[in-house]
Write a protein that holds these residues in place. Sequence first.
Motif, short mmCIF file in Angstrom:
data_model
loop_
_atom_site.label_atom_id
_atom_site.label_comp_id
_atom_site.label_asym_id
_atom_site.label_seq_id
_atom_site.Cartn_x
_atom_site.Cartn_y
_atom_site.Cartn_z
N LYS A 126 51.78 50.08 22.19
CA LYS A 126 51.58 50.47 23.59
C LYS A 126 50.28 49.84 24.07
O LYS A 126 49.24 50.00 23.44
CB LYS A 126 51.51 51.98 23.70
N GLU A 127 50.35 49.14 25.17
CA GLU A 127 49.16 48.55 25.77
C GLU A 127 48.69 49.46 26.89
O GLU A 127 49.46 49.85 27.75
CB GLU A 127 49.48 47.17 26.34
N VAL A 128 47.40 49.79 26.86
CA VAL A 128 46.82 50.63 27.90
C VAL A 128 45.64 49.87 28.49
O VAL A 128 44.62 49.68 27.83
CB VAL A 128 46.35 51.99 27.34
N THR A 129 45.79 49.41 29.72
CA THR A 129 44.72 48.69 30.41
C THR A 129 44.96 48.80 31.91
O THR A 129 45.88 49.47 32.36
CB THR A 129 44.62 47.23 29.95
N SER A 130 44.15 48.13 32.67
CA SER A 130 44.29 48.14 34.12
C SER A 130 43.58 46.92 34.70
O SER A 130 42.84 46.23 34.01
CB SER A 130 43.67 49.42 34.70
N GLU A 131 43.80 46.70 35.97
CA GLU A 131 43.12 45.61 36.67
C GLU A 131 41.61 45.87 36.71
O GLU A 131 40.81 44.95 36.67
CB GLU A 131 43.67 45.50 38.09
N PHE A 132 41.22 47.14 36.75
CA PHE A 132 39.80 47.50 36.75
C PHE A 132 39.15 47.13 35.41
O PHE A 132 38.04 46.59 35.38
CB PHE A 132 39.64 49.00 37.01
N LEU A 133 39.84 47.39 34.32
CA LEU A 133 39.29 47.09 32.99
C LEU A 133 39.36 45.61 32.67
O LEU A 133 38.48 45.07 32.00
CB LEU A 133 40.05 47.88 31.92
N CYS A 134 40.43 44.94 33.10
CA CYS A 134 40.64 43.52 32.79
C CYS A 134 40.82 42.75 34.09
O CYS A 134 41.92 42.65 34.63
CB CYS A 134 41.87 43.34 31.91
N THR A 135 39.72 42.19 34.58
CA THR A 135 39.73 41.47 35.84
C THR A 135 40.82 40.40 35.86
O THR A 135 40.93 39.62 34.93
CB THR A 135 38.36 40.80 36.08
N GLN A 136 41.62 40.39 36.89
CA GLN A 136 42.68 39.42 37.14
C GLN A 136 43.80 39.44 36.08
O GLN A 136 44.52 38.47 35.91
CB GLN A 136 42.10 38.01 37.29
N ARG A 137 43.97 40.56 35.39
CA ARG A 137 45.03 40.70 34.39
C ARG A 137 46.40 40.49 35.01
O ARG A 137 47.26 39.84 34.43
CB ARG A 137 44.97 42.08 33.74
N SER A 138 46.61 41.03 36.20
CA SER A 138 47.94 40.97 36.82
C SER A 138 48.38 39.56 37.19
O SER A 138 49.56 39.30 37.33
CB SER A 138 47.99 41.88 38.06
N THR A 139 47.44 38.63 37.31
CA THR A 139 47.80 37.25 37.66
C THR A 139 47.50 36.28 36.52
O THR A 139 47.60 35.07 36.71
CB THR A 139 47.02 36.80 38.92
N ALA A 140 47.13 36.80 35.36
CA ALA A 140 46.76 35.93 34.23
C ALA A 140 47.97 35.18 33.68
O ALA A 140 49.07 35.72 33.61
CB ALA A 140 46.14 36.78 33.11
N ASN A 141 47.74 33.93 33.32
CA ASN A 141 48.74 33.11 32.65
C ASN A 141 48.24 32.86 31.23
O ASN A 141 47.52 31.91 30.98
CB ASN A 141 48.96 31.80 33.39
N CYS A 142 48.64 33.73 30.31
CA CYS A 142 48.11 33.67 28.95
C CYS A 142 48.65 32.52 28.13
O CYS A 142 48.18 32.29 27.01
CB CYS A 142 48.37 35.01 28.25
N THR A 143 49.59 31.76 28.64
CA THR A 143 50.12 30.63 27.89
C THR A 143 49.16 29.43 27.89
O THR A 143 49.34 28.52 27.11
CB THR A 143 51.49 30.17 28.43
N ILE A 144 48.15 29.45 28.76
CA ILE A 144 47.23 28.30 28.82
C ILE A 144 45.92 28.55 28.09
O ILE A 144 45.08 27.67 28.03
CB ILE A 144 46.94 27.89 30.27
N TYR A 145 45.71 29.74 27.52
CA TYR A 145 44.45 30.05 26.84
C TYR A 145 44.64 30.06 25.35
O TYR A 145 45.47 30.62 24.79
CB TYR A 145 43.87 31.38 27.30
#
Length: 118
Positions: free
Chosen positions: A99-118
């Motif tokens: 279970k992942e527990v996070t938010s946009e407040f905790l992880c800046t720009q999480r909702s628009t992140a493209n994790c395939t390029i990092y």
Amino acid sequence: MDNDIWLHGRGTEVPVQGVCLSLQSASVHFITAKHTSPVKRYVEDINFRLVSYHFLTSCHVSAMSISETWYAIKDHGTNYCNLYNLIEGSLLTQTRGYKEVTSEFLCTQRSTANCTIY
């Protein structure tokens, strides 16, 4: 360096970018590492805290990735992706009870992140 781990995007024959992680320390309850981005060579500090529960049958992991660059507030979700890519790459996202527990407040720009390029 012997502690470096090179990860590459899954499903890619020739990765566009690799990710370098360098283990700094590890103990029963804590793991620390450094992530270096492949293009601009930015460095982030990654910390994991592991706590067992349910009579040692489960583990709660708290994690944090913090950029060493002070102005990296709008980082396109890099710090979120550092953590997500480790968890997803190890297939822990597919384990029972994950279970992942996070938010946009905790992880800046999480909702628009493209994790395939990092």
